[in-house]
Design a protein around this motif. Structure first.
Motif, short mmCIF file in Angstrom:
data_model
loop_
_atom_site.label_atom_id
_atom_site.label_comp_id
_atom_site.label_asym_id
_atom_site.label_seq_id
_atom_site.Cartn_x
_atom_site.Cartn_y
_atom_site.Cartn_z
N LEU A 18 0.83 -1.20 0.00
CA LEU A 18 0.00 0.00 0.00
C LEU A 18 0.87 1.25 0.00
O LEU A 18 0.59 2.21 -0.73
CB LEU A 18 -0.93 0.00 1.21
N ALA A 19 1.91 1.25 0.81
CA ALA A 19 2.82 2.40 0.83
C ALA A 19 3.44 2.61 -0.55
O ALA A 19 3.58 3.76 -1.00
CB ALA A 19 3.91 2.20 1.88
N PHE A 20 3.81 1.52 -1.22
CA PHE A 20 4.39 1.63 -2.57
C PHE A 20 3.37 2.20 -3.55
O PHE A 20 3.68 3.07 -4.36
CB PHE A 20 4.88 0.26 -3.03
N ALA A 21 2.12 1.73 -3.45
CA ALA A 21 1.07 2.23 -4.33
C ALA A 21 0.80 3.70 -4.07
O ALA A 21 0.61 4.50 -5.00
CB ALA A 21 -0.21 1.41 -4.14
N ARG A 22 0.80 4.10 -2.81
CA ARG A 22 0.57 5.50 -2.48
C ARG A 22 1.73 6.38 -2.97
O ARG A 22 1.52 7.54 -3.32
CB ARG A 22 0.38 5.69 -0.97
N GLU A 23 2.92 5.82 -3.00
CA GLU A 23 4.06 6.57 -3.54
C GLU A 23 3.88 6.79 -5.03
O GLU A 23 4.18 7.87 -5.55
CB GLU A 23 5.36 5.81 -3.25
N ILE A 24 3.37 5.78 -5.74
CA ILE A 24 3.10 5.94 -7.17
C ILE A 24 2.04 7.02 -7.38
O ILE A 24 2.10 7.79 -8.34
CB ILE A 24 2.64 4.60 -7.78
N ARG A 25 1.08 7.11 -6.47
CA ARG A 25 0.02 8.12 -6.53
C ARG A 25 0.32 9.26 -5.56
O ARG A 25 -0.58 9.83 -4.94
CB ARG A 25 -1.33 7.48 -6.20
N SER A 26 1.58 9.62 -5.43
CA SER A 26 1.98 10.61 -4.44
C SER A 26 1.34 11.98 -4.68
O SER A 26 1.14 12.75 -3.73
CB SER A 26 3.51 10.76 -4.42
N GLY A 27 1.01 12.29 -5.93
CA GLY A 27 0.36 13.57 -6.21
C GLY A 27 -0.96 13.69 -5.48
O GLY A 27 -1.31 14.76 -4.96
#
Length: 365
Positions: A18-27
Protein backbone atom coordinates in the motif's frame (compact mmCIF):
# COMPACT_ATOMS: atom_id res chain seq x y z
CA UNK A 1 2.97 17.34 13.05
CA UNK A 2 2.73 14.76 10.29
CA UNK A 3 2.43 15.98 6.70
CA UNK A 4 0.22 12.96 5.97
CA UNK A 5 -2.63 12.60 8.45
CA UNK A 6 -3.98 9.45 6.82
CA UNK A 7 -0.59 7.78 7.12
CA UNK A 8 -0.47 8.80 10.77
CA UNK A 9 -3.94 7.38 11.49
CA UNK A 10 -3.23 4.15 9.61
CA UNK A 11 0.16 3.59 11.25
CA UNK A 12 1.20 2.48 7.78
CA UNK A 13 4.33 0.38 7.38
CA UNK A 14 6.37 2.00 4.63
CA UNK A 15 7.55 -1.34 3.27
CA UNK A 16 3.99 -2.41 2.50
CA UNK A 17 2.49 -2.74 -0.96
CA UNK A 18 0.00 0.00 0.00
CA UNK A 19 2.82 2.40 0.83
CA UNK A 20 4.39 1.63 -2.57
CA UNK A 21 1.07 2.23 -4.33
CA UNK A 22 0.57 5.50 -2.48
CA UNK A 23 4.06 6.57 -3.54
CA UNK A 24 3.10 5.94 -7.17
CA UNK A 25 0.02 8.12 -6.53
CA UNK A 26 1.98 10.61 -4.44
CA UNK A 27 0.36 13.57 -6.21
CA UNK A 28 -3.01 12.62 -4.70
CA UNK A 29 -1.47 12.36 -1.22
CA UNK A 30 0.34 15.70 -1.55
CA UNK A 31 -2.60 17.66 -2.91
CA UNK A 32 -4.98 16.08 -0.37
CA UNK A 33 -2.73 17.31 2.41
CA UNK A 34 -2.45 20.75 0.82
CA UNK A 35 -6.24 20.97 0.60
CA UNK A 36 -6.37 20.01 4.28
CA UNK A 37 -3.85 22.72 5.14
CA UNK A 38 -5.92 25.34 3.30
CA UNK A 39 -9.15 24.27 4.97
CA UNK A 40 -7.86 23.83 8.51
CA UNK A 41 -4.53 25.55 9.03
CA UNK A 42 -4.98 28.92 7.32
CA UNK A 43 -6.50 31.98 8.96
CA UNK A 44 -7.35 33.73 5.70
CA UNK A 45 -10.74 32.17 4.96
CA UNK A 46 -13.95 32.36 6.97
CA UNK A 47 -15.60 30.62 8.73
CA UNK A 48 -13.39 30.61 11.81
CA UNK A 49 -10.89 27.80 12.30
CA UNK A 50 -12.67 26.70 15.47
CA UNK A 51 -15.93 26.23 13.55
CA UNK A 52 -14.16 24.40 10.73
CA UNK A 53 -12.76 21.84 13.19
CA UNK A 54 -16.18 21.41 14.82
CA UNK A 55 -17.72 20.72 11.40
CA UNK A 56 -15.02 18.16 10.57
CA UNK A 57 -15.50 16.41 13.90
CA UNK A 58 -19.24 16.12 13.25
CA UNK A 59 -18.70 14.80 9.71
CA UNK A 60 -16.23 12.17 10.92
CA UNK A 61 -18.74 11.11 13.60
CA UNK A 62 -21.54 10.62 11.06
CA UNK A 63 -19.10 8.72 8.83
CA UNK A 64 -18.17 6.53 11.82
CA UNK A 65 -14.44 7.19 11.67
CA UNK A 66 -13.73 7.68 15.39
CA UNK A 67 -9.97 8.04 14.97
CA UNK A 68 -10.49 10.97 12.59
CA UNK A 69 -13.22 12.42 14.83
CA UNK A 70 -10.82 12.31 17.79
CA UNK A 71 -7.99 13.80 15.72
CA UNK A 72 -10.08 16.83 14.81
CA UNK A 73 -11.27 17.20 18.41
CA UNK A 74 -7.73 16.92 19.83
CA UNK A 75 -6.21 19.39 17.35
CA UNK A 76 -9.00 21.97 17.39
CA UNK A 77 -8.20 25.55 18.45
CA UNK A 78 -8.81 26.14 22.14
CA UNK A 79 -11.07 29.13 21.53
CA UNK A 80 -14.77 28.88 20.75
CA UNK A 81 -16.03 29.59 17.20
CA UNK A 82 -16.20 33.30 16.42
CA UNK A 83 -19.63 32.87 14.85
CA UNK A 84 -22.90 33.30 16.75
CA UNK A 85 -24.66 30.30 18.24
CA UNK A 86 -27.36 30.61 15.58
CA UNK A 87 -24.78 30.62 12.76
CA UNK A 88 -23.00 27.58 14.21
CA UNK A 89 -26.26 25.66 14.58
CA UNK A 90 -27.27 26.38 10.97
CA UNK A 91 -23.85 25.25 9.73
CA UNK A 92 -23.98 22.05 11.82
CA UNK A 93 -27.49 21.32 10.53
CA UNK A 94 -26.36 21.84 6.93
CA UNK A 95 -23.28 19.64 7.39
CA UNK A 96 -25.19 16.78 9.02
CA UNK A 97 -27.86 16.84 6.30
CA UNK A 98 -25.52 16.70 3.34
CA UNK A 99 -23.08 14.20 4.78
CA UNK A 100 -25.76 11.66 5.72
CA UNK A 101 -27.89 12.09 2.59
CA UNK A 102 -26.66 14.57 -0.02
CA UNK A 103 -29.78 14.06 -2.15
CA UNK A 104 -31.66 15.91 0.60
CA UNK A 105 -29.84 19.12 -0.38
CA UNK A 106 -32.20 21.97 -1.19
CA UNK A 107 -31.86 25.64 -2.09
CA UNK A 108 -33.65 26.39 1.20
CA UNK A 109 -30.64 25.03 3.12
CA UNK A 110 -28.36 27.45 1.30
CA UNK A 111 -30.85 30.26 1.94
CA UNK A 112 -30.86 29.41 5.65
CA UNK A 113 -27.08 29.84 5.78
CA UNK A 114 -27.34 33.16 3.94
CA UNK A 115 -30.10 34.36 6.28
CA UNK A 116 -27.91 33.39 9.24
CA UNK A 117 -25.31 35.83 7.94
CA UNK A 118 -22.82 33.63 6.09
CA UNK A 119 -21.42 35.11 2.89
CA UNK A 120 -21.46 33.21 -0.40
CA UNK A 121 -17.72 32.63 -0.04
CA UNK A 122 -18.21 31.16 3.43
CA UNK A 123 -21.02 28.86 2.25
CA UNK A 124 -18.85 27.48 -0.56
CA UNK A 125 -16.01 26.91 1.91
CA UNK A 126 -18.35 25.05 4.30
CA UNK A 127 -19.59 22.83 1.44
CA UNK A 128 -16.01 22.12 0.34
CA UNK A 129 -15.03 21.31 3.91
CA UNK A 130 -17.87 18.81 4.38
CA UNK A 131 -17.10 17.18 1.03
CA UNK A 132 -13.39 17.05 1.79
CA UNK A 133 -13.83 15.31 5.15
CA UNK A 134 -16.22 12.82 3.48
CA UNK A 135 -13.43 12.15 0.96
CA UNK A 136 -10.86 11.88 3.74
CA UNK A 137 -13.01 9.40 5.70
CA UNK A 138 -13.34 7.13 2.66
CA UNK A 139 -9.64 7.27 1.93
CA UNK A 140 -8.99 6.23 5.52
CA UNK A 141 -11.57 3.41 5.40
CA UNK A 142 -10.18 2.17 2.09
CA UNK A 143 -6.59 2.22 3.32
CA UNK A 144 -7.58 0.31 6.45
CA UNK A 145 -9.34 -2.32 4.33
CA UNK A 146 -6.24 -2.71 2.15
CA UNK A 147 -4.31 -3.34 5.37
CA UNK A 148 -6.82 -6.03 6.38
CA UNK A 149 -8.66 -3.92 8.95
CA UNK A 150 -12.40 -3.27 8.77
CA UNK A 151 -15.82 -4.88 8.66
CA UNK A 152 -15.64 -8.52 7.56
CA UNK A 153 -18.69 -8.49 5.29
CA UNK A 154 -21.90 -6.63 4.57
CA UNK A 155 -25.38 -8.00 4.92
CA UNK A 156 -26.89 -6.68 1.69
CA UNK A 157 -25.60 -5.75 -1.80
CA UNK A 158 -25.51 -1.99 -2.50
CA UNK A 159 -28.57 -0.57 -4.21
CA UNK A 160 -29.44 2.49 -6.29
CA UNK A 161 -30.28 5.47 -4.12
CA UNK A 162 -33.14 7.92 -4.41
CA UNK A 163 -32.94 10.73 -6.94
CA UNK A 164 -34.99 13.86 -7.57
CA UNK A 165 -37.77 13.66 -10.11
CA UNK A 166 -38.83 17.31 -10.15
CA UNK A 167 -39.65 18.23 -13.74
CA UNK A 168 -38.45 21.82 -13.25
CA UNK A 169 -35.57 23.48 -11.41
CA UNK A 170 -35.81 26.26 -8.83
CA UNK A 171 -35.52 28.74 -11.70
CA UNK A 172 -38.18 27.01 -13.78
CA UNK A 173 -35.87 25.28 -16.26
CA UNK A 174 -36.60 21.77 -17.49
CA UNK A 175 -34.98 19.22 -15.15
CA UNK A 176 -33.96 15.61 -15.87
CA UNK A 177 -36.01 13.00 -14.04
CA UNK A 178 -33.93 9.91 -14.85
CA UNK A 179 -30.32 8.87 -15.17
CA UNK A 180 -28.97 9.37 -18.66
CA UNK A 181 -25.82 9.56 -20.75
CA UNK A 182 -27.16 12.69 -22.42
CA UNK A 183 -25.31 15.94 -21.81
CA UNK A 184 -26.88 18.10 -19.10
CA UNK A 185 -26.30 21.57 -17.68
CA UNK A 186 -26.16 22.67 -14.03
CA UNK A 187 -27.75 25.65 -12.28
CA UNK A 188 -26.13 27.04 -9.11
CA UNK A 189 -28.13 28.31 -6.13
CA UNK A 190 -25.45 30.90 -5.35
CA UNK A 191 -23.97 33.45 -7.73
CA UNK A 192 -20.74 32.21 -9.39
CA UNK A 193 -17.88 34.67 -9.66
CA UNK A 194 -17.93 36.72 -12.84
CA UNK A 195 -14.91 36.57 -15.13
CA UNK A 196 -13.93 40.10 -14.02
CA UNK A 197 -13.76 38.99 -10.38
CA UNK A 198 -10.88 36.58 -10.99
CA UNK A 199 -7.27 37.70 -10.93
CA UNK A 200 -5.19 37.05 -14.03
CA UNK A 201 -3.50 34.10 -12.31
CA UNK A 202 -6.81 32.62 -11.13
CA UNK A 203 -8.35 32.92 -14.58
CA UNK A 204 -5.31 31.26 -16.12
CA UNK A 205 -5.70 28.40 -13.63
CA UNK A 206 -9.32 27.88 -14.69
CA UNK A 207 -8.35 28.18 -18.34
CA UNK A 208 -5.56 25.64 -17.97
CA UNK A 209 -8.15 23.02 -17.00
CA UNK A 210 -10.71 24.21 -19.55
CA UNK A 211 -13.18 25.40 -16.91
CA UNK A 212 -13.70 29.11 -17.61
CA UNK A 213 -17.17 28.42 -19.00
CA UNK A 214 -18.27 26.19 -16.10
CA UNK A 215 -20.68 27.81 -13.64
CA UNK A 216 -19.80 25.03 -11.19
CA UNK A 217 -16.08 25.83 -11.26
CA UNK A 218 -16.71 29.57 -11.18
CA UNK A 219 -18.86 29.07 -8.08
CA UNK A 220 -16.23 26.90 -6.40
CA UNK A 221 -13.80 29.65 -7.38
CA UNK A 222 -15.16 31.59 -4.40
CA UNK A 223 -12.43 29.66 -2.57
CA UNK A 224 -9.89 29.46 -5.36
CA UNK A 225 -6.96 27.93 -3.41
CA UNK A 226 -9.08 24.94 -2.33
CA UNK A 227 -10.52 24.57 -5.84
CA UNK A 228 -7.01 24.47 -7.32
CA UNK A 229 -5.93 21.67 -4.97
CA UNK A 230 -9.19 19.79 -5.50
CA UNK A 231 -8.70 19.95 -9.28
CA UNK A 232 -5.18 18.56 -8.90
CA UNK A 233 -6.51 15.73 -6.71
CA UNK A 234 -9.04 14.96 -9.47
CA UNK A 235 -6.26 14.87 -12.06
CA UNK A 236 -4.13 12.65 -9.87
CA UNK A 237 -6.94 10.14 -9.40
CA UNK A 238 -8.43 9.98 -12.89
CA UNK A 239 -5.67 10.97 -15.32
CA UNK A 240 -2.64 9.03 -14.07
CA UNK A 241 -1.20 6.12 -16.08
CA UNK A 242 -1.09 2.50 -14.94
CA UNK A 243 -3.22 0.99 -12.23
CA UNK A 244 -6.97 0.61 -12.67
CA UNK A 245 -8.07 1.16 -16.28
CA UNK A 246 -9.53 4.63 -16.77
CA UNK A 247 -12.90 3.24 -17.80
CA UNK A 248 -13.28 1.41 -14.49
CA UNK A 249 -12.36 4.54 -12.54
CA UNK A 250 -15.10 6.37 -14.43
CA UNK A 251 -17.45 3.47 -13.76
CA UNK A 252 -16.78 3.86 -10.02
CA UNK A 253 -17.62 7.57 -10.28
CA UNK A 254 -20.89 6.67 -11.98
CA UNK A 255 -21.72 4.08 -9.30
CA UNK A 256 -21.11 6.61 -6.54
CA UNK A 257 -23.39 9.07 -8.31
CA UNK A 258 -26.12 6.42 -8.54
CA UNK A 259 -25.90 5.74 -4.79
CA UNK A 260 -26.03 9.45 -3.96
CA UNK A 261 -28.63 10.31 -6.61
CA UNK A 262 -26.50 12.78 -8.58
CA UNK A 263 -27.94 12.70 -12.11
CA UNK A 264 -25.53 15.37 -13.39
CA UNK A 265 -22.32 13.63 -12.27
CA UNK A 266 -23.62 10.29 -13.54
CA UNK A 267 -24.32 11.76 -16.98
CA UNK A 268 -20.78 13.13 -17.33
CA UNK A 269 -18.96 10.06 -16.06
CA UNK A 270 -21.17 7.45 -17.67
CA UNK A 271 -20.21 8.99 -21.03
CA UNK A 272 -16.55 8.80 -20.07
CA UNK A 273 -16.98 5.21 -18.87
CA UNK A 274 -18.48 4.22 -22.23
CA UNK A 275 -15.69 6.04 -24.08
CA UNK A 276 -12.92 4.20 -22.24
CA UNK A 277 -14.60 0.84 -21.62
CA UNK A 278 -16.14 0.58 -25.09
CA UNK A 279 -19.03 -1.17 -23.31
CA UNK A 280 -22.36 0.64 -23.61
CA UNK A 281 -24.16 -2.43 -22.23
CA UNK A 282 -22.30 -2.28 -18.90
CA UNK A 283 -22.99 1.41 -18.37
CA UNK A 284 -26.58 1.46 -19.60
CA UNK A 285 -27.39 -1.52 -17.40
CA UNK A 286 -26.06 0.42 -14.41
CA UNK A 287 -27.99 3.57 -15.30
CA UNK A 288 -31.25 1.66 -15.77
CA UNK A 289 -31.35 0.09 -12.28
CA UNK A 290 -34.52 1.19 -10.47
CA UNK A 291 -34.41 2.96 -7.12
CA UNK A 292 -33.67 0.33 -4.50
CA UNK A 293 -32.46 -2.17 -7.12
CA UNK A 294 -29.13 -4.01 -6.79
CA UNK A 295 -26.59 -1.99 -8.78
CA UNK A 296 -24.50 -4.95 -9.98
CA UNK A 297 -27.42 -6.94 -11.39
CA UNK A 298 -26.54 -8.68 -14.67
CA UNK A 299 -22.87 -7.68 -14.72
CA UNK A 300 -19.85 -9.96 -15.23
CA UNK A 301 -17.90 -11.00 -12.11
CA UNK A 302 -15.13 -8.36 -12.32
CA UNK A 303 -17.54 -5.54 -13.10
CA UNK A 304 -19.94 -6.69 -10.38
CA UNK A 305 -17.12 -6.75 -7.83
CA UNK A 306 -16.11 -3.18 -8.78
CA UNK A 307 -19.72 -1.95 -8.69
CA UNK A 308 -20.44 -3.62 -5.36
CA UNK A 309 -17.33 -2.16 -3.74
CA UNK A 310 -17.91 1.35 -5.13
CA UNK A 311 -21.58 1.21 -4.14
CA UNK A 312 -20.87 0.04 -0.61
CA UNK A 313 -18.02 2.54 -0.17
CA UNK A 314 -20.29 5.41 -1.30
CA UNK A 315 -22.78 4.88 1.52
CA UNK A 316 -22.66 7.11 4.58
CA UNK A 317 -20.97 5.63 6.47
CA UNK A 318 -19.05 3.36 4.11
CA UNK A 319 -20.25 -0.24 4.13
CA UNK A 320 -17.28 -1.60 2.15
CA UNK A 321 -15.87 -4.78 3.63
CA UNK A 322 -12.90 -7.12 3.61
CA UNK A 323 -15.06 -9.53 1.63
CA UNK A 324 -15.39 -6.85 -1.08
CA UNK A 325 -11.60 -6.54 -1.20
CA UNK A 326 -11.22 -10.31 -1.49
CA UNK A 327 -13.66 -10.43 -4.41
CA UNK A 328 -11.72 -7.67 -6.16
CA UNK A 329 -8.42 -9.47 -5.63
CA UNK A 330 -9.99 -12.68 -6.92
CA UNK A 331 -11.04 -10.69 -10.00
CA UNK A 332 -7.38 -9.83 -10.57
CA UNK A 333 -7.00 -6.33 -9.06
CA UNK A 334 -3.62 -5.58 -7.49
CA UNK A 335 -2.93 -3.06 -4.72
CA UNK A 336 -2.45 -0.06 -7.02
CA UNK A 337 -5.69 -0.85 -8.83
CA UNK A 338 -7.48 -1.21 -5.51
CA UNK A 339 -6.11 2.13 -4.34
CA UNK A 340 -7.30 3.76 -7.57
CA UNK A 341 -10.77 2.32 -6.98
CA UNK A 342 -10.84 3.58 -3.38
CA UNK A 343 -9.74 7.05 -4.45
CA UNK A 344 -12.14 7.28 -7.40
CA UNK A 345 -15.09 6.38 -5.21
CA UNK A 346 -13.98 8.66 -2.37
CA UNK A 347 -13.52 11.63 -4.70
CA UNK A 348 -17.04 11.38 -6.07
CA UNK A 349 -18.45 11.20 -2.57
CA UNK A 350 -16.97 14.72 -2.35
CA UNK A 351 -18.09 15.82 -5.82
CA UNK A 352 -21.69 14.64 -5.40
CA UNK A 353 -22.01 16.57 -2.14
CA UNK A 354 -21.03 19.77 -3.92
CA UNK A 355 -23.20 19.22 -6.98
CA UNK A 356 -26.29 18.21 -5.00
CA UNK A 357 -26.12 20.92 -2.35
CA UNK A 358 -24.94 23.99 -4.28
CA UNK A 359 -27.25 23.63 -7.31
CA UNK A 360 -29.15 21.22 -9.53
CA UNK A 361 -29.08 19.76 -13.06
CA UNK A 362 -31.14 20.99 -15.95
CA UNK A 363 -31.68 19.65 -19.44
CA UNK A 364 -30.18 21.36 -22.47
CA UNK A 365 -32.92 23.10 -24.41
Amino acid sequence: MSDDILDLLCSEQHSSSLAFAREIRSGVTQHTQRAFNLLFRTQSHHPSRALRFKIAEKVARVEQRPELEHWYRDHAPSEAPAESEHQCNEVYRFAERIIASPIEGEASYINALSEAGLSDDEIVTVAQLVGFVSFQCRLLTGMKLLQGVGRTERSEPPVAGRWLRHSTTQRGSSAPTRFTREQLAWEPWLAPRSSEDFSKEEWESLSHHGQTGSLYFRLLGRNMPVLEQRTLIDRGIFYTPGGLPRGERELAATVTSRVNGCIYCASVHSRKAVHFLKREDVVDKLLSVAEGGVLSTGQDSRTAAIIDFAGAHSMAPSQASLDDIKRLKDAGLDTLELLDLVQSTAFFSWANRLMLTLGEPRTLQ
